[in-house]
Scaffold this motif. Sequence first.
Motif, PDB file in Angstrom:
ATOM      1  N   LEU A 199       0.880  -1.170   0.000  1.00  0.00           N
ATOM      2  CA  LEU A 199       0.000   0.000   0.000  1.00  0.00           C
ATOM      3  C   LEU A 199       0.916   1.219   0.000  1.00  0.00           C
ATOM      4  N   ALA A 200       1.098   1.815  -1.173  1.00  0.00           N
ATOM      5  CA  ALA A 200       1.975   2.984  -1.290  1.00  0.00           C
ATOM      6  C   ALA A 200       1.191   4.239  -0.951  1.00  0.00           C
ATOM      7  N   THR A 201       1.862   5.207  -0.343  1.00  0.00           N
ATOM      8  CA  THR A 201       1.193   6.415   0.117  1.00  0.00           C
ATOM      9  C   THR A 201       1.093   7.445  -1.005  1.00  0.00           C
ATOM     10  N   SER A 202       0.513   7.024  -2.105  1.00  0.00           N
ATOM     11  CA  SER A 202       0.325   7.897  -3.256  1.00  0.00           C
ATOM     12  C   SER A 202      -0.830   7.352  -4.075  1.00  0.00           C
ATOM     13  N   ALA A 203      -1.746   8.242  -4.490  1.00  0.00           N
ATOM     14  CA  ALA A 203      -3.012   7.801  -5.063  1.00  0.00           C
ATOM     15  C   ALA A 203      -3.039   7.739  -6.582  1.00  0.00           C
ATOM     16  N   TYR A 204      -2.122   8.441  -7.252  1.00  0.00           N
ATOM     17  CA  TYR A 204      -2.231   8.659  -8.693  1.00  0.00           C
ATOM     18  C   TYR A 204      -1.175   7.877  -9.478  1.00  0.00           C
ATOM     19  N   SER A 205      -1.303   7.900 -10.801  1.00  0.00           N
ATOM     20  CA  SER A 205      -0.412   7.154 -11.682  1.00  0.00           C
ATOM     21  C   SER A 205       0.632   8.059 -12.315  1.00  0.00           C
TER      22      SER A 205
ATOM     23  N   ASP B 100      -9.619   7.591  -7.199  1.00  0.00           N
ATOM     24  CA  ASP B 100     -11.063   7.814  -7.270  1.00  0.00           C
ATOM     25  C   ASP B 100     -11.859   6.892  -6.362  1.00  0.00           C
ATOM     26  N   HIS B 101     -11.188   6.281  -5.379  1.00  0.00           N
ATOM     27  CA  HIS B 101     -11.956   5.523  -4.399  1.00  0.00           C
ATOM     28  C   HIS B 101     -12.749   6.521  -3.555  1.00  0.00           C
ATOM     29  N   PRO B 102     -14.022   6.262  -3.301  1.00  0.00           N
ATOM     30  CA  PRO B 102     -14.834   7.217  -2.527  1.00  0.00           C
ATOM     31  C   PRO B 102     -14.231   7.601  -1.184  1.00  0.00           C
ATOM     32  N   GLY B 103     -13.498   6.691  -0.553  1.00  0.00           N
ATOM     33  CA  GLY B 103     -12.888   7.016   0.728  1.00  0.00           C
ATOM     34  C   GLY B 103     -11.813   8.077   0.628  1.00  0.00           C
TER      35      GLY B 103
ATOM     36  N   ARG C 108      -8.030  15.634 -12.932  1.00  0.00           N
ATOM     37  CA  ARG C 108      -9.161  16.399 -13.462  1.00  0.00           C
ATOM     38  C   ARG C 108     -10.481  15.674 -13.209  1.00  0.00           C
ATOM     39  N   ALA C 109     -10.456  14.360 -13.361  1.00  0.00           N
ATOM     40  CA  ALA C 109     -11.683  13.592 -13.133  1.00  0.00           C
ATOM     41  C   ALA C 109     -12.142  13.696 -11.684  1.00  0.00           C
ATOM     42  N   VAL C 110     -11.198  13.587 -10.750  1.00  0.00           N
ATOM     43  CA  VAL C 110     -11.546  13.681  -9.337  1.00  0.00           C
ATOM     44  C   VAL C 110     -12.022  15.093  -8.998  1.00  0.00           C
ATOM     45  N   ALA C 111     -11.353  16.109  -9.511  1.00  0.00           N
ATOM     46  CA  ALA C 111     -11.775  17.482  -9.260  1.00  0.00           C
ATOM     47  C   ALA C 111     -13.201  17.707  -9.746  1.00  0.00           C
ATOM     48  N   GLY C 112     -13.544  17.155 -10.904  1.00  0.00           N
ATOM     49  CA  GLY C 112     -14.900  17.290 -11.419  1.00  0.00           C
ATOM     50  C   GLY C 112     -15.927  16.655 -10.500  1.00  0.00           C
ATOM     51  N   VAL C 113     -15.584  15.490  -9.939  1.00  0.00           N
ATOM     52  CA  VAL C 113     -16.488  14.817  -9.001  1.00  0.00           C
ATOM     53  C   VAL C 113     -16.674  15.658  -7.748  1.00  0.00           C
ATOM     54  N   VAL C 114     -15.581  16.207  -7.239  1.00  0.00           N
ATOM     55  CA  VAL C 114     -15.655  17.044  -6.032  1.00  0.00           C
ATOM     56  C   VAL C 114     -16.558  18.249  -6.277  1.00  0.00           C
ATOM     57  N   MET C 115     -16.355  18.938  -7.396  1.00  0.00           N
ATOM     58  CA  MET C 115     -17.136  20.141  -7.659  1.00  0.00           C
ATOM     59  C   MET C 115     -18.609  19.822  -7.881  1.00  0.00           C
ATOM     60  N   ALA C 116     -18.905  18.696  -8.512  1.00  0.00           N
ATOM     61  CA  ALA C 116     -20.307  18.307  -8.707  1.00  0.00           C
ATOM     62  C   ALA C 116     -20.979  18.028  -7.372  1.00  0.00           C
TER      63      ALA C 116
ATOM     64  N   GLN D 281     -17.634  -4.816  -9.232  1.00  0.00           N
ATOM     65  CA  GLN D 281     -18.206  -4.568  -7.911  1.00  0.00           C
ATOM     66  C   GLN D 281     -17.354  -3.622  -7.061  1.00  0.00           C
ATOM     67  N   ARG D 282     -16.281  -3.106  -7.621  1.00  0.00           N
ATOM     68  CA  ARG D 282     -15.373  -2.255  -6.852  1.00  0.00           C
ATOM     69  C   ARG D 282     -15.786  -0.788  -6.970  1.00  0.00           C
ATOM     70  N   PRO D 283     -15.900  -0.088  -5.848  1.00  0.00           N
ATOM     71  CA  PRO D 283     -16.343   1.302  -5.900  1.00  0.00           C
ATOM     72  C   PRO D 283     -15.311   2.216  -6.539  1.00  0.00           C
ATOM     73  N   HIS D 284     -15.816   3.176  -7.335  1.00  0.00           N
ATOM     74  CA  HIS D 284     -14.951   4.186  -7.944  1.00  0.00           C
ATOM     75  C   HIS D 284     -15.815   5.387  -8.272  1.00  0.00           C
ATOM     76  N   ALA D 285     -15.256   6.570  -8.053  1.00  0.00           N
ATOM     77  CA  ALA D 285     -16.037   7.800  -8.186  1.00  0.00           C
ATOM     78  C   ALA D 285     -15.976   8.407  -9.576  1.00  0.00           C
ATOM     79  N   THR D 286     -15.055   7.941 -10.442  1.00  0.00           N
ATOM     80  CA  THR D 286     -14.927   8.488 -11.791  1.00  0.00           C
ATOM     81  C   THR D 286     -15.060   7.376 -12.814  1.00  0.00           C
ATOM     82  N   GLU D 287     -15.192   7.772 -14.076  1.00  0.00           N
ATOM     83  CA  GLU D 287     -15.284   6.790 -15.149  1.00  0.00           C
ATOM     84  C   GLU D 287     -13.951   6.123 -15.441  1.00  0.00           C
ATOM     85  N   LEU D 288     -12.868   6.631 -14.887  1.00  0.00           N
ATOM     86  CA  LEU D 288     -11.554   6.042 -15.126  1.00  0.00           C
ATOM     87  C   LEU D 288     -11.336   4.772 -14.308  1.00  0.00           C
TER      88      LEU D 288
END
Length: 409
Positions: free
Chosen positions: A143-149, A184-187, A253-261, A374-381
């Motif tokens: 579990l690396a302490t970084s969320a992005y690719s 983009d995990h909801p948590g 950008r995808a996560v920012a869009g979810v936050v703003m919505a 079945q895995r939760p994700h907040a964006t289409e990515l």
Amino acid sequence: MTSHANGRTTTDTGSNDVVPFASPAAASGGAHVEKAVAYDAILLAGFGGPEGQDDVIPFLRNVTRGRGIPDERLEEVAHHYRHFGGVSPINAQNRALKAALEAELARRGIDLPVYWGNRNWAPYLEEAVTDAAAAGDVNLLGLATSAYSSFSSCRQYREDFARVLIETELAGTVTIDKVRQFFDHPGFVQPFIDGVRDAVAGFIAEGVAPGAVRVLFSTHSIPTADAERSGPRAGDERHREFGEEGAYAAQHRAVAGVVMAAVAADVPGAEQIGWDLVYQSRSGPPTQPWLEPDVNDVIAGLPSTGIEAVAIVPLGFMSDHMEVLWDLDTEAMEAAAEAGIRAVRTPTPGVDPAFVAGLVDLVEERLNGTPAEQRPHATELGPWFDVCRPACCENVRAGFKPAAAGVAP
């Protein structure tokens, strides 16, 4: 209750495996491992940071190893740490995260120890992996302490895993898989939604018109060559048209869009608020292109567009480490003061209960072999891959090195 199997025999991960250093379930190279795996332990992998003035230059030498940067130039960065007594907050934050993970695992009845090791400062990954092996915990879930690719936020950790296994001669005895990138995990997303909502609602309550509020989502700048190569390579069946700045920018950008919505749905008038993705903390020679625009440059230009208040969101960061404390809390806030506009820096996830629960959800996905759909994700990515794709997140300066948790190279 799930239990870890101390002393369990593992399969040698030799050259016949598509994914080296992997558990048998992940070794064949499927993008998502939909088979339950009885992991022995969790390997929490951090960046590391100095914990005193005498640590600062040795730490920065570790960070820049192989690049031949003299100590005089390192001192230009060292003053950020020296301003805070030579102590980076990142180790204390990882200790707190480790404790929070252990508490959440225990609450769910999951009997998995958590070993913590860093890339650049003690406790090092070598120590964590060696300690795990000595205890008979040989099938590890990283579990690396970084969320992005990107190279620095994903592949470099995978190379760290491989390097440590090779250098400790534990390759073939210890296997290391890795949870998916969790941008983009909801948590992970929910704490940002909460922070932006509170900041925006606060500005409006103080009498600022929604149209005079701007939200800046800030993340670490990286070389544009690395950004272009972030995520699966073109031609791979999992590749998407991410644009010139690759998966790294597309994910943000995808996560920012979810936050703003979400904020627009909660706060009356917030749908009028605009936002930007901005960058910070760039390094390297001026001749090397890095992702732009810089957060401070954007702040300086806001008054001319009628903006009176700005929410600065550390979207690329899990916790309040040095880049947040210096580049945002110090420099960006000074830029806002010079521009004459109100500014709030929103929180990072840290040990927010939603975030910690989300990380343990990621562990349970792998323990249970949860199907991708079945895995939760907040964006289409999403959901992102358990096993990184071939040549994912290439480092053009150093080439491909052995890496765990991904299809070679």
